[in-house]
Design a protein around this motif. Structure first.
Motif, short mmCIF file in Angstrom:
data_model
loop_
_atom_site.label_atom_id
_atom_site.label_comp_id
_atom_site.label_asym_id
_atom_site.label_seq_id
_atom_site.Cartn_x
_atom_site.Cartn_y
_atom_site.Cartn_z
N SER A 1 0.94 -1.23 -0.01
CA SER A 1 -0.02 0.06 -0.15
C SER A 1 0.93 1.41 0.07
O SER A 1 2.23 1.06 0.45
N ARG A 2 0.33 2.40 -0.60
CA ARG A 2 1.21 3.64 -0.93
C ARG A 2 0.39 4.88 -0.39
O ARG A 2 -0.82 4.87 -0.24
N ARG A 3 1.11 5.72 0.15
CA ARG A 3 0.39 6.94 0.61
C ARG A 3 1.46 8.18 0.17
O ARG A 3 2.52 8.21 0.49
N PRO A 4 0.78 9.34 -0.31
CA PRO A 4 1.73 10.29 -0.43
C PRO A 4 2.16 11.00 0.88
O PRO A 4 1.26 11.11 1.81
N PHE A 5 3.35 11.85 0.69
CA PHE A 5 3.82 12.74 2.05
C PHE A 5 4.33 13.89 1.40
O PHE A 5 5.25 13.84 0.64
N GLY A 6 3.72 14.95 1.82
CA GLY A 6 4.19 16.41 1.33
C GLY A 6 4.38 17.34 2.41
O GLY A 6 3.43 17.36 3.17
N ARG A 7 5.65 17.81 2.54
CA ARG A 7 5.72 19.12 3.40
C ARG A 7 6.51 20.09 2.92
O ARG A 7 7.45 19.93 2.23
N ARG A 8 6.52 21.37 3.67
CA ARG A 8 7.56 22.28 3.35
C ARG A 8 8.17 22.77 4.71
O ARG A 8 7.19 22.83 5.83
N VAL A 9 9.41 22.33 5.00
CA VAL A 9 10.02 22.50 6.23
C VAL A 9 11.46 23.41 6.23
O VAL A 9 11.94 23.54 5.19
N VAL A 10 11.51 23.86 7.30
CA VAL A 10 12.82 24.76 7.65
C VAL A 10 13.69 23.75 8.60
O VAL A 10 13.14 23.61 9.75
N LEU A 11 14.74 23.59 8.18
CA LEU A 11 15.94 22.79 8.81
C LEU A 11 17.08 23.71 9.03
O LEU A 11 17.74 24.22 7.92
N VAL A 12 17.61 23.90 10.19
CA VAL A 12 18.82 24.72 10.14
C VAL A 12 19.95 24.00 10.25
O VAL A 12 19.97 22.85 10.42
N GLY A 13 21.03 24.67 9.78
CA GLY A 13 22.37 24.11 10.15
C GLY A 13 22.77 23.24 8.86
O GLY A 13 23.72 22.43 9.17
N LEU A 14 22.21 23.48 7.81
CA LEU A 14 22.52 22.59 6.67
C LEU A 14 23.83 23.43 5.88
O LEU A 14 23.33 24.37 5.08
N ARG A 15 24.79 22.92 5.84
CA ARG A 15 25.87 23.87 5.18
C ARG A 15 27.11 22.78 5.13
O ARG A 15 27.43 21.85 5.79
N ILE A 16 27.84 23.10 3.72
CA ILE A 16 29.10 22.64 3.52
C ILE A 16 29.99 23.51 3.23
O ILE A 16 29.61 24.88 3.53
N SER A 17 31.32 23.32 2.83
CA SER A 17 32.28 24.24 3.03
C SER A 17 32.14 25.58 1.69
O SER A 17 32.46 26.53 1.84
N THR A 18 31.24 25.12 0.68
CA THR A 18 31.21 25.87 -0.53
C THR A 18 29.61 26.39 -0.47
O THR A 18 29.28 27.41 -1.31
N ALA A 19 28.74 25.86 0.16
CA ALA A 19 27.28 26.37 -0.06
C ALA A 19 26.28 26.13 1.41
O ALA A 19 26.77 25.16 2.04
N ALA A 20 25.44 26.63 1.56
CA ALA A 20 24.55 26.51 2.69
C ALA A 20 22.98 26.69 2.35
O ALA A 20 22.53 27.35 1.24
N VAL A 21 22.07 26.08 3.05
CA VAL A 21 20.79 26.18 2.94
C VAL A 21 20.40 27.40 4.13
O VAL A 21 20.96 27.18 5.22
N PRO A 22 19.93 28.38 3.79
CA PRO A 22 19.66 29.54 4.39
C PRO A 22 18.70 29.09 5.74
O PRO A 22 17.94 28.23 5.43
N ASP A 23 18.97 29.42 6.99
CA ASP A 23 18.37 29.01 8.06
C ASP A 23 16.84 29.15 7.96
O ASP A 23 16.13 28.54 8.80
N ASP A 24 16.29 30.18 7.24
CA ASP A 24 14.98 30.52 7.17
C ASP A 24 14.43 29.88 5.82
O ASP A 24 13.24 30.26 5.57
N ALA A 25 14.92 29.22 5.03
CA ALA A 25 14.42 28.64 3.73
C ALA A 25 13.77 27.67 4.15
O ALA A 25 14.06 26.83 4.92
N GLU A 26 12.64 27.20 3.32
CA GLU A 26 11.81 26.09 3.26
C GLU A 26 12.37 25.08 2.30
O GLU A 26 12.91 25.57 1.03
#
Length: 186
Positions: A19-44
């Motif tokens: 059986s299957r079910r869709p799952f969708g969300r828009r979330v903010v996750l802080v602290g996502l960064r590597i040496s060359t790029a980062a996800v802004p802390d307020d980005a969804e």
């Protein structure tokens, strides 16, 4: 206790294999960064998955859309973009480290570790502001001693940084390409 936005119960799926079910969300996750790029802390981050029941657990398959910011590797100007990661991961009761994710005893799946991993792996390692960026070419943008004038102007080229003078003594010979391959055993 506040529910985490990327946790979902899968007891209903586990009752019926396949059986299957869709799952969708828009979330903010802080602290996502590597040496060359980062996800802004307020980005969804966009999470669009389909959860499917399998014999040993649940499969999460779909895509994760990640906004990012960084600096151009050539000209160091700010750059931003959006990347999309495709995921297909298994959640099971006895996860194999580095290969599968845990399925909670109470049939709850926490998708956050998977989303974090996918987001970090999708960030660009060498971002460019545009494919044709020339960056700081030494001929176009010479390194000068402070206060010196560039070559071709009134000073006649006396602005070269003297710390680089030792490199003028280096001469490289081109190696001729080897004929045929080499092997460790003959």
């Amino acid at each position: 206790m506040t529910a985490r936005p990327l946790q979902t119960g899968v007891a209903d799926l586990r009752r019926h294999l396949g059986s299957r079910r869709p799952f969708g969300r828009r979330v903010v996750l802080v602290g996502l960064r590597i040496s060359t790029a980062a996800v802004p802390d307020d980005a969804e981050i966009g999470v669009e998955l389909e959860l499917e029941s399998i014999a040993n657990g649940v499969v999460a398959e779909g895509r994760i859309t990640v906004p990012w910011v960084g600096e151009c590797r050539r000209c160091l100007q700010p750059v931003e973009g959006l990347v999309e990661a495709t995921v297909r991961e298994i959640f099971e009761r006895h996860p194999v480290e580095g290969e599968t994710y845990p399925l909670g005893e109470d049939d709850v799946v926490d998708l956050e570790p998977m989303v974090r991993d996918a987001a970090l792996l999708s960030l660009p390692l060498a971002p460019l502001c545009e494919p044709g960026c020339l960056g700081p070419a030494p001929e176009t943008f010479p390194a000068l001693v402070e206060g010196a004038e560039p070559a071709g102007e009134a000073g006649g080229g006396g602005g070269r940084d003297p710390r680089w003078a030792a490199l003028d003594q280096l001469h490289f010979e081109e190696d001729e390409p080897s004929q045929g391959g080499t092997s460790g055993t003959e």
